[in-house]
Write a protein that holds these residues in place. Structure first.
Motif, PDB file in Angstrom:
ATOM      1  N   SER A 271       0.816  -1.217   0.000  1.00 23.76           N
ATOM      2  CA  SER A 271       0.000   0.000   0.000  1.00 23.76           C
ATOM      3  C   SER A 271       0.847   1.263   0.000  1.00 23.76           C
ATOM      4  N   PRO A 272       0.471   2.223  -0.818  1.00 28.78           N
ATOM      5  CA  PRO A 272       1.199   3.503  -0.790  1.00 28.78           C
ATOM      6  C   PRO A 272       1.061   4.177   0.574  1.00 28.78           C
ATOM      7  N   LEU A 273       0.016   3.835   1.310  1.00 29.63           N
ATOM      8  CA  LEU A 273      -0.167   4.430   2.630  1.00 29.63           C
ATOM      9  C   LEU A 273       1.013   4.113   3.548  1.00 29.63           C
ATOM     10  N   PHE A 274       1.586   2.941   3.355  1.00 31.74           N
ATOM     11  CA  PHE A 274       2.695   2.558   4.226  1.00 31.74           C
ATOM     12  C   PHE A 274       3.891   3.472   4.005  1.00 31.74           C
ATOM     13  N   GLN A 275       4.169   3.717   2.720  1.00 36.10           N
ATOM     14  CA  GLN A 275       5.295   4.619   2.427  1.00 36.10           C
ATOM     15  C   GLN A 275       5.000   6.046   2.911  1.00 36.10           C
ATOM     16  N   MET A 276       3.745   6.428   2.717  1.00 34.17           N
ATOM     17  CA  MET A 276       3.387   7.776   3.169  1.00 34.17           C
ATOM     18  C   MET A 276       3.531   7.912   4.675  1.00 34.17           C
ATOM     19  N   SER A 277       3.122   6.859   5.355  1.00 38.77           N
ATOM     20  CA  SER A 277       3.202   6.882   6.808  1.00 38.77           C
ATOM     21  C   SER A 277       4.655   7.046   7.258  1.00 38.77           C
ATOM     22  N   ALA A 278       5.550   6.305   6.585  1.00 38.82           N
ATOM     23  CA  ALA A 278       6.978   6.419   6.933  1.00 38.82           C
ATOM     24  C   ALA A 278       7.477   7.835   6.656  1.00 38.82           C
ATOM     25  N   MET A 279       7.036   8.359   5.514  1.00 39.98           N
ATOM     26  CA  MET A 279       7.491   9.704   5.149  1.00 39.98           C
ATOM     27  C   MET A 279       6.987  10.748   6.155  1.00 39.98           C
ATOM     28  N   PHE A 280       5.731  10.626   6.510  1.00 36.24           N
ATOM     29  CA  PHE A 280       5.148  11.574   7.452  1.00 36.24           C
ATOM     30  C   PHE A 280       5.856  11.503   8.800  1.00 36.24           C
ATOM     31  N   PHE A 281       6.224  10.276   9.179  1.00 36.63           N
ATOM     32  CA  PHE A 281       6.903  10.147  10.466  1.00 36.63           C
ATOM     33  C   PHE A 281       8.220  10.915  10.443  1.00 36.63           C
ATOM     34  N   ILE A 282       8.976  10.710   9.370  1.00 32.86           N
ATOM     35  CA  ILE A 282      10.273  11.388   9.264  1.00 32.86           C
ATOM     36  C   ILE A 282      10.092  12.909   9.238  1.00 32.86           C
ATOM     37  N   LEU A 283       9.108  13.335   8.443  1.00 33.78           N
ATOM     38  CA  LEU A 283       8.832  14.769   8.305  1.00 33.78           C
ATOM     39  C   LEU A 283       8.471  15.394   9.657  1.00 33.78           C
ATOM     40  N   GLY A 284       7.597  14.712  10.360  1.00 35.63           N
ATOM     41  CA  GLY A 284       7.138  15.223  11.657  1.00 35.63           C
ATOM     42  C   GLY A 284       8.287  15.296  12.649  1.00 35.63           C
ATOM     43  N   PHE A 285       9.106  14.231  12.639  1.00 32.68           N
ATOM     44  CA  PHE A 285      10.223  14.165  13.559  1.00 32.68           C
ATOM     45  C   PHE A 285      11.217  15.288  13.259  1.00 32.68           C
ATOM     46  N   GLN A 286      11.469  15.506  11.946  1.00 35.37           N
ATOM     47  CA  GLN A 286      12.368  16.586  11.522  1.00 35.37           C
ATOM     48  C   GLN A 286      11.852  17.932  11.997  1.00 35.37           C
ATOM     49  N   SER A 287      10.533  18.085  11.886  1.00 33.91           N
ATOM     50  CA  SER A 287       9.940  19.369  12.237  1.00 33.91           C
ATOM     51  C   SER A 287      10.136  19.661  13.722  1.00 33.91           C
ATOM     52  N   VAL A 288       9.982  18.625  14.539  1.00 35.04           N
ATOM     53  CA  VAL A 288      10.200  18.819  15.979  1.00 35.04           C
ATOM     54  C   VAL A 288      11.665  19.190  16.228  1.00 35.04           C
ATOM     55  N   LEU A 289      12.578  18.491  15.536  1.00 30.76           N
ATOM     56  CA  LEU A 289      14.004  18.806  15.716  1.00 30.76           C
ATOM     57  C   LEU A 289      14.308  20.240  15.280  1.00 30.76           C
ATOM     58  N   MET A 290      13.666  20.657  14.186  1.00 26.32           N
ATOM     59  CA  MET A 290      13.865  22.023  13.714  1.00 26.32           C
ATOM     60  C   MET A 290      13.397  23.023  14.767  1.00 26.32           C
ATOM     61  N   GLY A 291      12.297  22.681  15.405  1.00 26.06           N
ATOM     62  CA  GLY A 291      11.784  23.531  16.479  1.00 26.06           C
ATOM     63  C   GLY A 291      12.808  23.671  17.592  1.00 26.06           C
ATOM     64  N   LEU A 292      13.500  22.564  17.894  1.00 27.95           N
ATOM     65  CA  LEU A 292      14.496  22.623  18.966  1.00 27.95           C
ATOM     66  C   LEU A 292      15.667  23.511  18.562  1.00 27.95           C
ATOM     67  N   ILE A 293      16.074  23.396  17.304  1.00 27.00           N
ATOM     68  CA  ILE A 293      17.158  24.264  16.829  1.00 27.00           C
ATOM     69  C   ILE A 293      16.721  25.724  16.903  1.00 27.00           C
ATOM     70  N   ALA A 294      15.474  25.986  16.500  1.00 19.45           N
ATOM     71  CA  ALA A 294      14.962  27.355  16.555  1.00 19.45           C
ATOM     72  C   ALA A 294      14.977  27.863  17.998  1.00 19.45           C
ATOM     73  N   GLU A 295      14.679  26.976  18.944  1.00 18.24           N
ATOM     74  CA  GLU A 295      14.715  27.386  20.360  1.00 18.24           C
ATOM     75  C   GLU A 295      16.130  27.836  20.753  1.00 18.24           C
ATOM     76  N   LEU A 296      17.132  27.097  20.244  1.00 21.23           N
ATOM     77  CA  LEU A 296      18.521  27.500  20.521  1.00 21.23           C
ATOM     78  C   LEU A 296      18.798  28.886  19.947  1.00 21.23           C
ATOM     79  N   LEU A 297      18.316  29.125  18.712  1.00 25.10           N
ATOM     80  CA  LEU A 297      18.544  30.420  18.066  1.00 25.10           C
ATOM     81  C   LEU A 297      17.922  31.554  18.871  1.00 25.10           C
ATOM     82  N   VAL A 298      16.723  31.304  19.357  1.00 29.87           N
ATOM     83  CA  VAL A 298      16.031  32.338  20.130  1.00 29.87           C
ATOM     84  C   VAL A 298      16.837  32.723  21.358  1.00 29.87           C
ATOM     85  N   ARG A 299      17.402  31.703  21.989  1.00 27.14           N
ATOM     86  CA  ARG A 299      18.187  31.989  23.193  1.00 27.14           C
ATOM     87  C   ARG A 299      19.421  32.801  22.839  1.00 27.14           C
TER      88      ARG A 299
END
Ligand code: UDP
Ligand code: MG
Length: 329
Positions: A271-299
């Protein structure tokens, strides 16, 4: 000059040689009636015509009131306004276009509104004299959008003619087309804002420097302003929120695939849903990490510049600070 300047008029100038002498006369007519001491700061934004020469001549004619700043090249209206504000001495700063579309005769009306206790009085060109399709209409849409996104409801962000108490102008820098967002920044530091209908005349000399493309820049700037004002202190709320949402979607897809596999014996891997699910997981995880980097920048931002994360209106009974230095924070 002996007595301190109370009122600073800041005027960005780009190729306005014919308008400047007329503007100067109109300013004198109005400002000479006022009790306040005043200065006019012309900022030449790299004009290719004789604007700078005309400015020099005006300084020579009236050194008590006129000052001029010349840029090395054209940096844009926002930069010109920022330079003018940085050099203004008055407790009150009024911005005005050089092309006589704004009417200096409105200045006393703006001042009267400030007297009522406001920190920002925004001009509203209710009867605007510019091309409808490329200017007035897009600007209406942009104003509605800015009001909705920022929660600061003004009819005419684009009108340069506005009056400010100096203390609400410190603590931020202007980029791009951002001078129109000054009221939004001022609102963020707690300024009291109102608006006032002002006159608007068609341009008689020189050309308008902008068209439709400006509205697009304004909307892009709006993203930045919204981000800076709502999330600059806590970027993880935006990035982390988006990241968690995307990871949630990923989990929902996986759950769906799992249920289908167990109860309906449909394979997961095809199912293409499986690949999408994997992609979304990576994307979401990256986004959280980006948020953490942004927090460092703010400080880094706050700590490197010694910028507090709040603004104070008044300090009561602190001998070392007067109201002005409190506002400078
Ligand atoms: N201006 C400037 N730098 C620029 C373009 C414009 O300082 O790169 C000045 C211009 O001389 C005028 C004001 O900004 O005083 C507004 O420009 P314009 O009248 O073209 O804009 P509009 O009134 O059409 O929005
Ligand atoms: Mg104009």
């Amino acid at each position: 000059m002996t007595t301190p300047v109370q009122l600073s008029i800041v005027i960005p100038v780009y190729n306005e040689q014919e308008n400047l002498p007329l503007l100067f006369d109109a300013l004198h007519q109005t400002l000479d009636q006022l009790p306040q001491t005043w200065e006019v700061i012309f900022v030449d934004d790299g004009s290719q015509d004789r604007s700078l020469d005309v400015m020099r001549e005006l300084v020579r004619r009236d050194p008590q009131h006129v000052r001029a700043i010349a840029f090395r090249r054209n940096f844009g209206q926002t930069a010109a306004i920022a330079a003018g504000i940085d050099h203004a001495q008055g407790e009150i700063v009024i911005l005005l276009d050089a092309d006589l579309q704004n009417d200096p005769a409105d200045i006393p009306l703006l001042l009267a509104k400030l007297e009522e206790g406001y920190d920002v009085v925004s001009g509203w060109r209710k009867n605007r004299q510019d091309a409808t399709l490329t200017r007035t209409l897009p600007s209406r849409l942009a104003n509605a959008l800015i009001s909705w996104v920022t929660g600061v409801h003004l009819h005419d962000y684009g009108c340069t003619l506005k009056a400010y108490r100096r203390e609400v102008l410190s603590g931020f820098r202007l980029y791009g087309e951002m001078h129109r967002f000054i009221p939004v920044y001022a609102h963020a530091v707690g300024a009291r804002i109102t608006e006032l209908v002002v006159r608007h005349h068609p341009r008689r000399f020189g050309k308008a420097k902008y068209g439709l493309e400006r509205t697009i820049k304004v909307i892009l700037d709006l993203f930045t302003v919204k981000f800076l004002l709502s999330y600059a202190h806590k970027p993880i709320y935006l990035f982390g929120g988006a990241g968690l949402l995307i990871m949630g979607l990923s989990a929902a897809m996986l759950a769906f695939l799992f249920v289908r596999r167990v109860f309906f014996h449909v394979g997961v891997l095809g199912s293409p849903l499986f690949q999408m699910s994997a992609m979304f997981f990576i994307l979401g995880f990256q986004s959280v990490l980006m948020g953490l980097i942004a927090e460092l920048l703010v400080r880094t931002y706050h700590e490197a510049q010694g910028k507090p994360t709040y603004t104070i209106r008044e300090r009561i009974n602190f001998p070392d600070h007067d109201a002005h230095s409190a506002a400078q924070q």
